[in-house]
Design a protein around this motif. Structure first.
Motif, PDB file in Angstrom:
ATOM      1  N   LEU A  41      -0.894  -3.822   1.473  1.00  0.00           N
ATOM      2  CA  LEU A  41      -1.319  -2.419   1.486  1.00  0.00           C
ATOM      3  C   LEU A  41      -1.900  -2.018   2.838  1.00  0.00           C
ATOM      4  CD1 LEU A  41      -2.966  -2.293  -2.058  1.00  0.00           C
ATOM      5  CD2 LEU A  41      -0.848  -1.171  -1.365  1.00  0.00           C
ATOM      6  N   VAL A  42      -2.697  -2.898   3.419  1.00  0.00           N
ATOM      7  CA  VAL A  42      -3.280  -2.617   4.742  1.00  0.00           C
ATOM      8  C   VAL A  42      -2.186  -2.496   5.792  1.00  0.00           C
ATOM      9  CG1 VAL A  42      -4.688  -3.580   6.607  1.00  0.00           C
ATOM     10  CG2 VAL A  42      -5.523  -3.646   4.263  1.00  0.00           C
ATOM     11  N   GLN A  80       7.937   3.907   3.276  1.00  0.00           N
ATOM     12  CA  GLN A  80       6.620   3.283   3.339  1.00  0.00           C
ATOM     13  C   GLN A  80       5.573   3.989   2.455  1.00  0.00           C
ATOM     14  OE1 GLN A  80       5.820   0.286   5.257  1.00  0.00           O
ATOM     15  NE2 GLN A  80       8.031   0.286   5.009  1.00  0.00           N
ATOM     16  N   PRO A  81       5.479   5.326   2.458  1.00  0.00           N
ATOM     17  CA  PRO A  81       4.501   5.992   1.575  1.00  0.00           C
ATOM     18  C   PRO A  81       4.762   5.715   0.093  1.00  0.00           C
ATOM     19  CG  PRO A  81       5.275   7.513   3.263  1.00  0.00           C
ATOM     20  CD  PRO A  81       6.162   6.311   3.338  1.00  0.00           C
ATOM     21  N   PHE A 126       3.704   2.165  -0.625  1.00  0.00           N
ATOM     22  CA  PHE A 126       2.244   2.057  -0.658  1.00  0.00           C
ATOM     23  C   PHE A 126       1.703   2.523  -2.008  1.00  0.00           C
ATOM     24  CE2 PHE A 126      -2.010   3.825  -0.091  1.00  0.00           C
ATOM     25  CZ  PHE A 126      -2.666   2.752   0.496  1.00  0.00           C
ATOM     26  N   CYS A 127       2.146   3.678  -2.469  1.00  0.00           N
ATOM     27  CA  CYS A 127       1.679   4.202  -3.760  1.00  0.00           C
ATOM     28  C   CYS A 127       2.084   3.289  -4.908  1.00  0.00           C
ATOM     29  CB  CYS A 127       2.233   5.605  -3.982  1.00  0.00           C
ATOM     30  SG  CYS A 127       1.608   6.844  -2.824  1.00  0.00           S
ATOM     31  N   LEU A 130       0.003  -0.022  -4.658  1.00  0.00           N
ATOM     32  CA  LEU A 130      -1.393   0.245  -4.979  1.00  0.00           C
ATOM     33  C   LEU A 130      -1.568   0.455  -6.481  1.00  0.00           C
ATOM     34  CD1 LEU A 130      -4.308   0.778  -4.060  1.00  0.00           C
ATOM     35  CD2 LEU A 130      -3.670   3.189  -3.724  1.00  0.00           C
ATOM     36  N   ILE A 133       0.993  -1.714   5.391  1.00  0.00           N
ATOM     37  CA  ILE A 133       1.786  -0.494   5.191  1.00  0.00           C
ATOM     38  C   ILE A 133       1.017   0.726   5.672  1.00  0.00           C
ATOM     39  CG2 ILE A 133       2.804   1.046   3.467  1.00  0.00           C
ATOM     40  CD1 ILE A 133       3.513  -1.403   1.804  1.00  0.00           C
ATOM     41  N   GLN A 134      -0.272   0.784   5.329  1.00  0.00           N
ATOM     42  CA  GLN A 134      -1.093   1.938   5.688  1.00  0.00           C
ATOM     43  C   GLN A 134      -1.298   2.057   7.193  1.00  0.00           C
ATOM     44  OE1 GLN A 134      -1.958   4.286   3.712  1.00  0.00           O
ATOM     45  NE2 GLN A 134      -3.299   5.463   5.062  1.00  0.00           N
ATOM     46  N   THR A 135      -1.480   0.939   7.867  1.00  0.00           N
ATOM     47  CA  THR A 135      -1.761   0.948   9.309  1.00  0.00           C
ATOM     48  C   THR A 135      -0.489   0.810  10.149  1.00  0.00           C
ATOM     49  OG1 THR A 135      -2.125  -1.455   9.320  1.00  0.00           O
ATOM     50  CG2 THR A 135      -4.049  -0.041   8.955  1.00  0.00           C
ATOM     51  N   GLN A 136       0.663   0.707   9.476  1.00  0.00           N
ATOM     52  CA  GLN A 136       1.935   0.520  10.176  1.00  0.00           C
ATOM     53  C   GLN A 136       1.910  -0.737  11.046  1.00  0.00           C
ATOM     54  OE1 GLN A 136       4.754   2.657   9.754  1.00  0.00           O
ATOM     55  NE2 GLN A 136       3.445   3.255   8.054  1.00  0.00           N
TER      56      GLN A 136
END
Length: 310
Positions: free
Chosen positions: A82-83, A24-25, A28-29, A32, A85-88
């Protein structure tokens, strides 16, 4: 019963890439970076064309519209991805899903029409150069773009309104990273015949008619170029079409992969969707600027620094 189930539905679950939690990280990168490059690159193309009066021609007018459509096309999916992934989180509201679906169709169809108009523009420029300014006048270009927006918005609203009448009973999971229409129809528990008829009819028309127009244009273009005696003029003619051909190949190639695999969601289909929704719009500014001296000079003026222009 259908009315009760419809009112209880408040969100969908976008499974997407959620099954691979370890990466996931990285995802995300990656997403983004691609999204920022897409927005920045296409904004620079629009800014360069707007600020340089030498680029106020039909070809660059259409290119600026394509860049705008690409920004909007990517922005319908990537921010939510992106949201999530970031917030799971894997949820998207019912209203958000329908809205995303609507705008995705608008800008996806718009891209198809713009690529077709750009092919016609290159056909007129190479096959009928003496009549180019007469045929591709600002009035015709404006009308073609407005007509494209009208058809895109009309189809999107029609399909979205038909989707609103559907009910979703127990399965609210969409096996994708965005609200893709074909996937949403598979989990509906009401009659989707009209939706499927419209979907397949429009998809077939958009796959056959515009692509046939592009293919016919380039057959005529290649035929005309081969009759040019000068090797330098041949190269120049081919170079003006190379960028557009690259974009058409990417857009139709990845788009075809998405729709051929839409009934069987997998990692391959999602990667094809990423290529279609993110990678192609991201590459367009590079495709159109790296080999285009006019765009390079315009960007040089906009950025206020010297760029290498061979």
């Amino acid at each position: 019963m259908e009315t009760r189930n419809q009112t209880r539905l408040s969100y969908f679950i976008l499974l997407g890439f959620s099954q691979d939690s370890e990466n996931q990280p990285i995802l995300f990168c990656l997403f983004l970076s691609m999204y920022l490059i897409t927005v920045l690159g296409n904004l620079l193309i629009i800014l360069a064309i707007t600020c340089d009066s030498h680029l106020h021609t039909p070809m660059y007018f259409l290119l600026s519209n394509l860049s705008l459509a690409d920004i909007c096309f990517t922005s319908t999916t990537m921010p939510k991805v992106l949201v999530n992934i970031q917030t799971q989180s894997k949820a998207i509201t019912y209203a958000g899903c329908i809205t995303q679906m609507c705008f995705f169709m608008v800008f996806g169809v718009m891209d198809t029409f713009l690529l077709t108009i750009m092919a016609y523009d290159r056909f007129v420029a190479i096959c009928h150069p003496l009549h180019y300014t007469l045929i591709m006048n600002p009035r015709l270009c404006g009308l073609l773009v407005l007509l494209s927006w009208f058809i895109s918005i009309t189809y999107s609203l029609t399909q979205s309104l038909l989707t609103l009448r559907l009910s979703f009973c127990t399965n609210w999971e969409i096996s994708h990273f965005y609200c893709e229409l074909a996937q949403a129809l598979t989990i509906a528990c009401s009659d989707t015949l009209i939706n499927y008829i419209l979907l397949y009819m429009v998809t077939s028309l958009l796959g056959i008619v515009p692509f046939s127009g592009i293919l016919c244009s380039y057959i005529r273009i290649v035929s005309s170029i081969l009759r040019i005696p000068s090797g330098h003029r041949k190269y120049k003619a081919f170079s003006t079409c190379g960028s557009h051909l690259s974009t058409v190949s990417l857009f139709y190639g990845t788009g075809l992969g998405v729709y051929l695999s839409s009934d069987a969601p997998s990692w391959k289909s999602m990667i094809a969707s990423v290529m279609y929704t993110v990678v192609t719009p991201m590459l367009n500014p590079f495709i159109y600027s790296l080999r285009n001296r006019d765009i390079k000079r315009a960007l040089q003026k906009v950025l206020g620094r010297k760029l290498y222009v061979p």
